[in-house]
Motif scaffolding. Structure first.
Motif, PDB file in Angstrom:
ATOM      1  N   LYS A 172       0.851  -1.187   0.000  1.00 18.43           N
ATOM      2  CA  LYS A 172       0.000   0.000   0.000  1.00 18.43           C
ATOM      3  C   LYS A 172       0.892   1.245   0.000  1.00 18.43           C
ATOM      4  N   PRO A 173       1.278   1.704  -1.163  1.00 22.22           N
ATOM      5  CA  PRO A 173       2.164   2.877  -1.197  1.00 22.22           C
ATOM      6  C   PRO A 173       1.575   4.078  -0.454  1.00 22.22           C
ATOM      7  N   ASP A 174       0.234   4.248  -0.542  1.00 24.87           N
ATOM      8  CA  ASP A 174      -0.398   5.393   0.147  1.00 24.87           C
ATOM      9  C   ASP A 174      -0.249   5.299   1.659  1.00 24.87           C
ATOM     10  N   GLU A 175      -0.141   4.068   2.153  1.00 26.17           N
ATOM     11  CA  GLU A 175       0.022   3.892   3.600  1.00 26.17           C
ATOM     12  C   GLU A 175       1.491   3.851   3.980  1.00 26.17           C
ATOM     13  N   MET A 176       2.354   3.798   2.986  1.00 28.09           N
ATOM     14  CA  MET A 176       3.783   3.608   3.194  1.00 28.09           C
ATOM     15  C   MET A 176       4.061   2.305   3.962  1.00 28.09           C
ATOM     16  N   THR A 177       3.341   1.240   3.588  1.00 29.68           N
ATOM     17  CA  THR A 177       3.582  -0.061   4.216  1.00 29.68           C
ATOM     18  C   THR A 177       3.587  -1.155   3.154  1.00 29.68           C
ATOM     19  N   ILE A 178       4.389  -2.178   3.418  1.00 35.25           N
ATOM     20  CA  ILE A 178       4.395  -3.334   2.527  1.00 35.25           C
ATOM     21  C   ILE A 178       4.455  -4.610   3.370  1.00 35.25           C
ATOM     22  N   ARG A 179       3.570  -5.544   3.032  1.00 39.51           N
ATOM     23  CA  ARG A 179       3.503  -6.807   3.769  1.00 39.51           C
ATOM     24  C   ARG A 179       4.101  -7.887   2.885  1.00 39.51           C
ATOM     25  N   VAL A 180       5.138  -8.531   3.383  1.00 35.82           N
ATOM     26  CA  VAL A 180       5.829  -9.517   2.557  1.00 35.82           C
ATOM     27  C   VAL A 180       6.128 -10.789   3.354  1.00 35.82           C
ATOM     28  N   GLY A 181       6.281 -11.897   2.617  1.00 40.87           N
ATOM     29  CA  GLY A 181       6.775 -13.112   3.244  1.00 40.87           C
ATOM     30  C   GLY A 181       8.223 -12.901   3.645  1.00 40.87           C
ATOM     31  N   ALA A 182       8.608 -13.489   4.776  1.00 43.75           N
ATOM     32  CA  ALA A 182       9.961 -13.251   5.288  1.00 43.75           C
ATOM     33  C   ALA A 182      11.024 -13.815   4.354  1.00 43.75           C
ATOM     34  N   GLY A 183      10.645 -14.766   3.511  1.00 44.51           N
ATOM     35  CA  GLY A 183      11.621 -15.354   2.607  1.00 44.51           C
ATOM     36  C   GLY A 183      11.836 -14.543   1.332  1.00 44.51           C
ATOM     37  N   THR A 184      11.084 -13.475   1.169  1.00 42.58           N
ATOM     38  CA  THR A 184      11.228 -12.609  -0.009  1.00 42.58           C
ATOM     39  C   THR A 184      12.627 -11.992  -0.025  1.00 42.58           C
ATOM     40  N   SER A 185      13.221 -11.931  -1.201  1.00 43.24           N
ATOM     41  CA  SER A 185      14.549 -11.313  -1.233  1.00 43.24           C
ATOM     42  C   SER A 185      14.406  -9.801  -1.091  1.00 43.24           C
ATOM     43  N   VAL A 186      15.406  -9.177  -0.488  1.00 47.19           N
ATOM     44  CA  VAL A 186      15.372  -7.724  -0.335  1.00 47.19           C
ATOM     45  C   VAL A 186      15.364  -7.073  -1.719  1.00 47.19           C
ATOM     46  N   ALA A 187      16.001  -7.724  -2.671  1.00 48.72           N
ATOM     47  CA  ALA A 187      16.020  -7.187  -4.040  1.00 48.72           C
ATOM     48  C   ALA A 187      14.603  -7.117  -4.599  1.00 48.72           C
ATOM     49  N   ASP A 188      13.807  -8.169  -4.362  1.00 48.68           N
ATOM     50  CA  ASP A 188      12.420  -8.150  -4.836  1.00 48.68           C
ATOM     51  C   ASP A 188      11.606  -7.066  -4.115  1.00 48.68           C
ATOM     52  N   LEU A 189      11.877  -6.932  -2.828  1.00 49.17           N
ATOM     53  CA  LEU A 189      11.204  -5.882  -2.058  1.00 49.17           C
ATOM     54  C   LEU A 189      11.549  -4.510  -2.651  1.00 49.17           C
ATOM     55  N   ASP A 190      12.830  -4.308  -2.904  1.00 50.27           N
ATOM     56  CA  ASP A 190      13.277  -3.032  -3.461  1.00 50.27           C
ATOM     57  C   ASP A 190      12.630  -2.760  -4.807  1.00 50.27           C
ATOM     58  N   GLN A 191      12.542  -3.820  -5.630  1.00 53.42           N
ATOM     59  CA  GLN A 191      11.980  -3.636  -6.968  1.00 53.42           C
ATOM     60  C   GLN A 191      10.505  -3.227  -6.883  1.00 53.42           C
ATOM     61  N   ALA A 192       9.778  -3.913  -5.998  1.00 53.07           N
ATOM     62  CA  ALA A 192       8.348  -3.618  -5.864  1.00 53.07           C
ATOM     63  C   ALA A 192       8.136  -2.187  -5.378  1.00 53.07           C
ATOM     64  N   THR A 193       8.907  -1.787  -4.378  1.00 51.10           N
ATOM     65  CA  THR A 193       8.697  -0.450  -3.817  1.00 51.10           C
ATOM     66  C   THR A 193       9.191   0.630  -4.779  1.00 51.10           C
ATOM     67  N   ALA A 194      10.264   0.335  -5.496  1.00 48.75           N
ATOM     68  CA  ALA A 194      10.812   1.331  -6.420  1.00 48.75           C
ATOM     69  C   ALA A 194       9.788   1.691  -7.483  1.00 48.75           C
ATOM     70  N   GLU A 195       8.959   0.710  -7.871  1.00 46.00           N
ATOM     71  CA  GLU A 195       7.947   0.991  -8.890  1.00 46.00           C
ATOM     72  C   GLU A 195       6.965   2.064  -8.435  1.00 46.00           C
ATOM     73  N   ALA A 196       6.796   2.190  -7.117  1.00 42.64           N
ATOM     74  CA  ALA A 196       5.915   3.245  -6.602  1.00 42.64           C
ATOM     75  C   ALA A 196       6.727   4.421  -6.064  1.00 42.64           C
ATOM     76  N   GLY A 197       8.014   4.460  -6.412  1.00 40.98           N
ATOM     77  CA  GLY A 197       8.855   5.573  -5.973  1.00 40.98           C
ATOM     78  C   GLY A 197       9.220   5.518  -4.503  1.00 40.98           C
ATOM     79  N   GLN A 198       9.239   4.308  -3.936  1.00 39.53           N
ATOM     80  CA  GLN A 198       9.549   4.200  -2.507  1.00 39.53           C
ATOM     81  C   GLN A 198      10.696   3.223  -2.262  1.00 39.53           C
ATOM     82  N   ARG A 199      11.161   3.206  -1.017  1.00 40.84           N
ATOM     83  CA  ARG A 199      12.210   2.280  -0.608  1.00 40.84           C
ATOM     84  C   ARG A 199      12.028   1.993   0.878  1.00 40.84           C
ATOM     85  N   SER A 200      12.798   1.035   1.387  1.00 43.26           N
ATOM     86  CA  SER A 200      12.725   0.744   2.819  1.00 43.26           C
ATOM     87  C   SER A 200      14.098   0.924   3.443  1.00 43.26           C
TER      88      SER A 200
END
Lengths: 386, 504, 316
Positions: free
Chosen positions: C64-92
């Protein structure tokens, strides 16, 4: 015990605690029983829940400086000052607070001749080092002072009791400034000897009311009918502005509306004053509580002093009380000293040459700690004289 | 009966059980007080009725607290002595700061020893190199920031009570405030703490080094509402003052427009320093009180503040204005100087007080909802208040979805408290239904204990209980709080059984 | 199935978390392996072949980019997390070292740009993990602000999987600043840190300094000019790589004398206290009371000692 407090007034407090940092006794003790919220809680316990008036309860009430710094801080507008005055009145009537010797001590205030004699005695005693320093009485209680002369009837200048006896030069300065602005001045002198503020603080309600009544009678005679009453002592001014509430009559309301702090009065007449030579020293403003928290006209002091003082500085302590509190510095010397230490620290932080304060009690209390106090009117008079 | 009424009743019921042991209790108290007085100065241990009555409550509406002896320590060693003596006498302790909590976190349950930290109020050291200030827990939040300001720094958490609340209280409640949207809450601003643990041992949690070894016990301790021990010294992070700041006041014809603007700003990639919304009723009340120039005819106002460097905040402020106008803002005003800004903030921060002039009592709620649900939940909040015949006003930290509905009432009206509590319960439920949480900054205390089961499963709460037990195996610190009844440390009766003898 | 109950709130779990809970079960030594990028952190895994090694659920559950939160499985790679958030102009705040989200949280080390991105421990809003007893346990909440109950998310960060097996988490995100630029400088790094308003990183190898400035272009330019006034700077693509694999944790003030503490080449993070070096930092140890809490915590959360045996968060 019925403290004779108004239930509605008592219930206004929601116990939020926003008053705590503005209370000088809580600031120096951190003790809830020495906070406005704590004291109101105890008033409720005593009045509404029949809690016994233990020594601790009395001590909680007695340690209040009655600076009313909590009132402007209170978002619920609890009339704390009135609650505390009424509480003390009831407890004094019951013989629990304000012992007989203290009441006797108040007597001379309404009797100028007696006070003058006492002052001469005190002056001599002081010079013989018989007066303990902790009493906070300023170093130089004068032995004899020049009388104030009537110069007209545009304004009445209230001269009061202790101040007239001990700090008449302040009145002299105030009168000079008023006259420089073109006002003819009538000093009230023996006409209206005492406003009753100290009596009110001590819970001596009957004395307070009778002093108010006689003052009103004296200063409302036909030839004074609408003449503004200018007061150069913040404590007296606050008390006289409260006559309307105290006596609850239209006449008293009308009288109170004629009362002005001298800076409040002059702030509207600055254009009439000559500019003279500005004061060169750094001056810190120390607001008396009764000017800032009760009359709430402390901004007028700045408006006036800004014109005559080049280097005017504010203290960073939110207008916290200095601990003088009328007779408080004598009744509660330890707490009054701790509160003053805090104030002196705030003053030192600004390294002023002079500290401007418009209340005789504050000036004496701070003066006893070596703070060079001066009344704003003395500064203005000096500047005008050039 | 509402959940909250039942909490109060529950406290009373639990305390009522004490009758049989009162005499023995009194004897035990005498010995306890004697020991405490010999460890501290006699005048800093109070056992009189005044002291106990004053420390039985905080700023919340919850009654039923019973204080034991109240101690005013002035050093870590004294806190340690109090903890050990209390332990020896089988007595629990409750730490207390300025007593401004709204969730009943400092209310003493079961006559514990109350430890008032107000006399430990020194700012000990400002360590610029490490960007921390070491302070005692009784230091007032705003006093610290005022002290730091001339040095170019401030303490970022700024709860509305910052002029009175203490750093120790901020640590206990993980306090927030309007500016935590960009800067984070207390947990992000405490590096290390000296604490006295419930067993009387003293240790440092966290550290000034980058990544202290072991579990993040410092992080766990913050927000634990006095249940894991007592903070005696805190290294708070100090934040550089921003060279430039802009404060915008946007007016709207509907609360939804204001809420949508807030979502739009975040969606546009801007995280302002603060985003605060006030509805019509509270705006009028505030304006009557401070005369800051808030519009009296707007259905809602949004106070948006951006800070940082001159050029960047000008860009952000411009975009906030655009987003506001696109969402129906009827007026956008920028504070022209520090004085106007200060006045606007004074209005916002004294909002609760301004309301107190309209009714003698108020109940201030605190829940959080997802930002995108703000508008929907607010509609429900108004409905709920209407249904219970109560006046509600809304003022909230919109940027992080933190609602603060205020219910106005006169406690002397018969039956009104039941309506207030019932409405409160429904507001909490509506927030949870929208995917929110119980509390954004006031904490759980006794207020929200009964709701914990709505947010957490039994297993979740069981693990929270384990966390607590790792610090306080025998439930000595602030028992009866946070974790609901039925879990070990929630049951203050358990204290009557441990360890031995002292109850006669 | 234990733990899968209606929580009253919106938190329900998909099949992946339930299957993970079954896989973890309640018996026998177990370790979640992630991507093994920090496999040696906190000591070696018990090496008798008894430890089952499992993988946490992967994938983005809800962003939810509007909420500035992302719910992910713990096994998700940080690279995948970064890619998903970058698409909405965000990072963690999570550092990408080739590992998983769960791994990054379990180790708890911050990103090199921690001054700009924030700490890992502050980024975790909600955790769901499988307990030693095989139950799904959650702590924290889905909103960016929350003080409901004890802070299990903080407890999990840096616990090396010794208290629970992370299954799913909600991470806070933040907008990616419009401009991001590294500079090489000859100025004193400590003076730079004092002068600049909010650098994202200042690195120092004892000779040269690298400064990472982020924000609006105009602000970055103004800060760069300020830095330049203290000693000439030049824009560079990337700062140098760490001289060695070892990570030290010192105080920011302690960095002034870092060369007397660490032998050989180093790269220090000014204002933070992290230093990368060739030689390892000596064990720091815990105070006795803190050690006692650690011991009790382990016994209470993992009575049978089956979670990641051999690892110790105090020896990271």
């Amino acid at each position: 015990m019925d403290l004779k407090l108004d239930d509605d007034e008592l219930n206004t407090c929601v116990q939020c605690g926003l008053c705590l940092p503005h209370c000088p006794t809580f600031r120096v003790t951190g003790d809830e029983s020495m906070s406005p919220r704590g004291r109101i809680h105890l008033m409720r316990e005593v009045q509404l829940h029949n809690a016994p008036v233990t020594p601790e309860v009395v001590s909680s009430f007695e340690t209040c400086v009655q600076c009313r710094g909590c009132e402007p801080a209170c978002p619920s507008s609890v009339p704390y000052g009135h609650l505390m005055e009424r509480t003390r009145e009831t407890l004094a009537d019951e013989g629990i607070m304000t012992p007989r010797w203290q009441r006797l001590g108040m007597k001379p205030l309404a009797h100028p001749k007696l006070l003058a004699t006492g002052t001469k005695f005190l002056s001599v005693a002081q010079r013989l080092n018989l007066v303990p320093k902790r009493l906070g009485i300023s170093a130089e209680v004068p032995f004899r002072q020049a009388p104030l002369e009537v110069s007209g009837t545009d304004v009445l200048m209230f001269t009061g009791c202790v101040m007239d006896a001990w700090q008449r030069d302040v009145h002299q300065a105030g009168q000079t400034v008023l006259e420089a602005a073109g006002f003819g001045v009538t000093p009230t002198g023996d006409l209206a000897p005492c406003c009753g503020a100290l009596h009110a603080h001590a819970g001596l309600a009957n004395d307070t009311r009778s002093l108010a009544t006689s003052m009103m009678a004296a200063l409302s005679q036909a030839h004074f009918a609408d003449v503004p009453i200018v007061v150069d002592s913040a404590g007296c001014g606050a008390q006289m502005k409260d006559y309307g509430h105290l006596l609850g009559t239209a006449e008293a309301e009308a009288f109170s509306s004629r009362v002005f702090d001298i800076s409040e009065f002059l702030a509207d007449h600055l254009d009439k004053l000559p500019r003279g030579t500005p004061i060169a020293e750094r001056v810190a403003i120390q607001d008396p509580c009764h000017l800032r928290h009760v009359q709430r006209v402390h901004l007028a002091t700045r408006k006036v002093l800004e014109v005559f003082v080049d280097d005017l500085v504010e203290l960073d302590d939110d207008g916290l009380c200095c601990g003088a509190g009328g007779a408080y510095s004598i009744m509660q010397p330890v707490l009054a000293g701790q509160i003053r230490d805090r104030k002196v620290e705030a003053i030192d932080a600004k390294s002023p040459d002079l500290v401007a304060s418009s209340n005789p009690g504050c000036s004496m209390h701070l003066g006893a700690a070596g703070v060079p106090t001066v009344h704003p009117m003395e500064l203005v008079a000096r500047a005008i004289a050039g | 009966m509402s959940v909250l009424s039942s909490i109060n009743k529950n406290i009373r019921d639990r305390l009522a059980g004490r009758g049989a042991t009162v005499t023995a209790h009194a004897v035990a108290d005498e010995r306890l007080v004697e020991d405490l007085r010999s460890a501290l100065a006699p005048d800093r241990v109070r056992m009189d009725s005044v002291g106990r009555s004053l420390h039985a409550k905080d700023a919340s509406v919850f009654k039923g607290g019973v204080a034991g002896p109240t101690c005013y320590p002035t050093s870590t060693a004294e806190v340690q002595a109090i903890m050990r003596i209390s332990h020896h006498h089988g007595r629990a302790i409750v730490p207390r700061g300025a007593g401004t909590g709204l969730a009943g976190g400092a209310i003493p349950l079961g006559a514990p020893v109350v430890i008032a930290m107000t006399k430990m109020n020194e700012i000990l050291e400002v360590d610029i190199d490490n960007r921390v200030a070491w302070v005692e827990p009784g230091v007032v939040n705003l006093d610290l920031t005022r002290y730091l300001t001339p040095m170019g720094f401030h303490f970022a958490p700024d709860p509305s009570s910052q002029q009175v609340c203490t750093i120790g209280g901020n640590v206990a409640n993980n306090s927030g405030g309007p500016h935590c949207l960009a800067y984070g809450v207390t947990n992000a601003h405490v590096q290390a703490m000296e604490v006295v643990l419930p067993d009387g041992s003293v240790t440092m949690l966290g550290g000034l080094d980058a990544e202290p070894a072991g579990l993040d016990l410092r992080g766990v301790f913050i927000g634990s509402e006095g249940t894991l021990g007592i903070t005696t010294k805190v290294a708070v992070a100090i934040t550089k003052n921003r060279p430039a700041v802009k404060t915008l006041l946007l007016s709207f014809d509907s609360v939804s427009d204001a809420a949508n603007t807030v979502s739009g700003i975040i969606a546009a990639g801007i995280v302002p320093a603060a985003l605060e919304v006030m509805d019509h009723k509270i705006t009028v009340a505030v304006e009557n009180y401070v005369n800051a120039g808030y519009p009296r005819d707007a259905a809602a106002v949004l106070l948006a503040e951006v800070d940082g460097m001159e050029a960047g905040i000008a860009i952000d402020a411009g975009r906030i204005e655009e987003i506001g106008l696109a969402n129906g803002a009827t007026d956008v005003r920028t504070a022209k100087d520090d004085e106007e800004r200060a006045l606007l903030w004074k209005g916002r921060k004294t909002a609760f007080g301004a309301i107190a002039q309209l009714a003698p009592d108020y109940y201030l709620h605190d829940t959080v909802v997802p930002r995108s649900e703000l508008a929907n939940v607010l509609v429900k909040v108004y409905e709920i208040a209407d249904r219970h015949d109560l006046v509600v006003m809304n003022v909230f930290h919109a940027g992080d979805g933190n609602l603060h509905p205020l219910l106005l009432f006169d406690a002397r009206d018969e039956g009104v408290m039941d309506r207030v509590h019932a409405a409160g319960g429904e507001i909490v439920q509506a927030s949870l239904d929208a995917g929110g949480v119980l509390s954004g900054e006031h904490g759980v205390g006794v207020e929200k204990q009964g709701y914990m089961g709505k947010l957490f499963s039994d297993d979740d709460m069981d693990h929270q209980d384990r966390l607590r037990k790792a610090f306080d195996p025998t439930c000595r610190a602030n028992p009866g709080k946070v974790i609901p009844i039925g879990h070990s440390c929630a049951d203050i009766q358990a204290l009557r059984r441990v360890p031995t003898g002292v109850w006669g | 199935m234990n733990g899968i109950v209606d929580r009253g709130s919106q938190l329900t779990f998909g099949g992946a978390v339930r299957r993970f809970a079954e896989e973890v079960g309640s018996e026998g030594p177990i370790a979640v392996q992630g991507a093994r990028t920090r496999w040696s952190a906190g000591g070696a895994l018990k090496d008798d072949g008894s430890v089952r090694q499992v993988n946490a659920p992967t994938g983005i559950v809800q962003y939810k980019p509007d909420e500035m939160t992302i719910r992910v499985g713990a096994g998700t790679s940080v690279a995948d997390l970064d890619q998903a958030t970058a698409e909405a102009g965000q990072r963690s705040a999570l550092p990408d070292r080739g590992g998983t989200v769960g791994g990054a949280l379990a180790v708890g080390e911050n990103d090199r740009d921690v001054l700009g991105r924030g700490t890992v421990r502050s980024a975790v809003l909600q955790v769901s993990y499988i307990s030693s007893e095989g139950k799904i346990v959650s702590g924290g909440g889905p909103t960016v602000k929350n003080v409901s109950g004890f802070d299990l998310p903080r407890l999990m960060v840096g616990s090396l999987g010794t208290l629970g097996c992370l299954a799913e988490v909600i991470i806070r995100t933040n907008p990616i600043p419009p401009t991001s630029q590294w500079f090489r400088s000859t100025a004193d790094p400590f003076d730079l840190y004092d002068a600049l308003l909010a650098p994202s990183a200042i690195l120092w190898d004892g000779t040269a300094t690298w400064v990472h400035l982020e924000g609006h272009g105009a602000d970055v330019a103004a800060e760069a000019a300020r830095a330049n006034a203290m000693g000439p700077i030049e824009p560079v693509g990337e700062p140098p790589s760490p001289p060695g694999p070892q990570r030290w944790s010192l105080t920011p003030a302690g960095l002034r004398s870092v060369d007397t503490v660490i032998d050989g080449p180093f790269l220090a993070s000014i204002g933070v206290g992290v230093v990368w070096a060739v030689t390892p930092q000596p064990p720091r140890g815990l105070t006795q009371p803190v050690q006692s809490i650690h011991d009790r915590m382990k016994i209470l959360f993992d009575p049978t000692g089956r979670l990641n045996p051999g690892r110790n968060p105090a020896q990271k």
